[in-house]
Motif scaffolding. Structure first.
Motif, PDB file in Angstrom:
ATOM      1  N   LYS A  89     -12.544 -20.046  -7.252  1.00 11.87           N
ATOM      2  CA  LYS A  89     -11.821 -18.515  -7.688  1.00 11.87           C
ATOM      3  C   LYS A  89     -10.842 -18.708  -8.739  1.00 11.87           C
ATOM      4  O   LYS A  89     -10.005 -19.423  -8.523  1.00 11.87           O
ATOM      5  N   ASN A  90     -11.816 -17.257 -10.110  1.00 12.03           N
ATOM      6  CA  ASN A  90     -10.221 -17.505 -10.978  1.00 12.03           C
ATOM      7  C   ASN A  90      -9.296 -16.124 -10.517  1.00 12.03           C
ATOM      8  O   ASN A  90      -9.632 -15.528  -9.568  1.00 12.03           O
ATOM      9  N   ILE A  91      -7.981 -17.095 -10.670  1.00 15.18           N
ATOM     10  CA  ILE A  91      -6.853 -16.087 -10.205  1.00 15.18           C
ATOM     11  C   ILE A  91      -6.577 -14.903 -11.416  1.00 15.18           C
ATOM     12  O   ILE A  91      -6.153 -13.700 -10.988  1.00 15.18           O
ATOM     13  N   ALA A  92      -6.703 -14.851 -12.253  1.00 11.22           N
ATOM     14  CA  ALA A  92      -6.686 -14.742 -13.992  1.00 11.22           C
ATOM     15  C   ALA A  92      -7.275 -14.337 -14.834  1.00 11.22           C
ATOM     16  O   ALA A  92      -7.825 -15.549 -15.092  1.00 11.22           O
ATOM     17  N   ILE A  93      -7.818 -13.795 -15.390  1.00 11.09           N
ATOM     18  CA  ILE A  93      -8.770 -13.909 -17.010  1.00 11.09           C
ATOM     19  C   ILE A  93      -7.918 -12.726 -17.531  1.00 11.09           C
ATOM     20  O   ILE A  93      -7.399 -11.885 -18.056  1.00 11.09           O
ATOM     21  N   GLY A  94      -7.768 -13.743 -19.437  1.00 12.11           N
ATOM     22  CA  GLY A  94      -7.262 -13.437 -20.557  1.00 12.11           C
ATOM     23  C   GLY A  94      -8.225 -13.227 -21.458  1.00 12.11           C
ATOM     24  O   GLY A  94      -8.732 -14.545 -21.117  1.00 12.11           O
ATOM     25  N   THR A  95      -7.962 -12.764 -22.251  1.00 10.57           N
ATOM     26  CA  THR A  95      -8.785 -12.494 -23.889  1.00 10.57           C
ATOM     27  C   THR A  95      -7.631 -12.583 -24.961  1.00 10.57           C
ATOM     28  O   THR A  95      -7.097 -11.746 -25.301  1.00 10.57           O
ATOM     29  N   GLY A  96      -8.586 -13.613 -25.744  1.00 10.82           N
ATOM     30  CA  GLY A  96      -7.177 -13.382 -26.963  1.00 10.82           C
ATOM     31  C   GLY A  96      -7.958 -13.926 -27.679  1.00 10.82           C
ATOM     32  O   GLY A  96      -8.882 -14.496 -28.087  1.00 10.82           O
ATOM     33  N   ARG A  97      -6.798 -13.234 -29.491  1.00  9.17           N
ATOM     34  CA  ARG A  97      -7.834 -12.952 -30.420  1.00  9.17           C
ATOM     35  C   ARG A  97      -6.584 -13.783 -31.717  1.00  9.17           C
ATOM     36  O   ARG A  97      -5.953 -13.164 -31.579  1.00  9.17           O
TER      37      ARG A  97
END
Length: 130
Positions: free
Chosen positions: A3-11
């Motif tokens: 299970k993923n604890i957190a999701i982040g999007t970087g650009r």
């Protein structure tokens, strides 16, 4: 299934990195490969791991990254941005250390578009008087 604890999007430039943080031992996987295998330069590998070192979470979480677009330097910076955003979701207290190092700021510099009647974005065709 982990299970993923957190999701982040970087650009960064045209590179977009989707970062999934899971409980683990500090392994970083980029596009199915180990981070040292994916990024050829040691500086790029260090850049990706920087937010984990700053928040002293380098051996707490496993990180899975999917990155597309741009070159390798842009992708490394996008990974850094995504990891920072994901870590902020897990622990809001690490905001000060991430912000102080500038990891939460999206680097908005992009390639300027080519203009018509010119050779490039700023470069003109050679001018001839005669």
């Amino acid at each position: 299934m982990v299970k993923n604890i957190a999701i982040g999007t970087g650009r960064r430039k045209t590179a977009v990195a989707r970062v999934f943080v899971r409980e683990g031992s500090g392994k970083i996987v980029v596009n199915g490969k180990d981070v040292k295998e994916y990024f050829p330069l040691e500086e790029q590998v260090k850049l990706v791991a920087q937010p984990l070192l700053v928040t002293s979470n380098d051996s707490k979480y496993d990180i899975v990254i999917t990155v597309v677009g741009g070159g390798l330097n842009g992708q490394a910076a996008a990974c850094l941005h995504g990891i920072s955003r994901a870590l902020l979701q897990i622990d809001p207290d690490c905001h000060t250390s991430l912000k102080a190092n500038g990891y939460l700021t999206r680097d908005s510099r992009m390639v300027e578009r080519k203009k018509y009647g010119q050779k490039g974005a700023r470069r003109r065709f050679q001018f001839s008087k005669r």
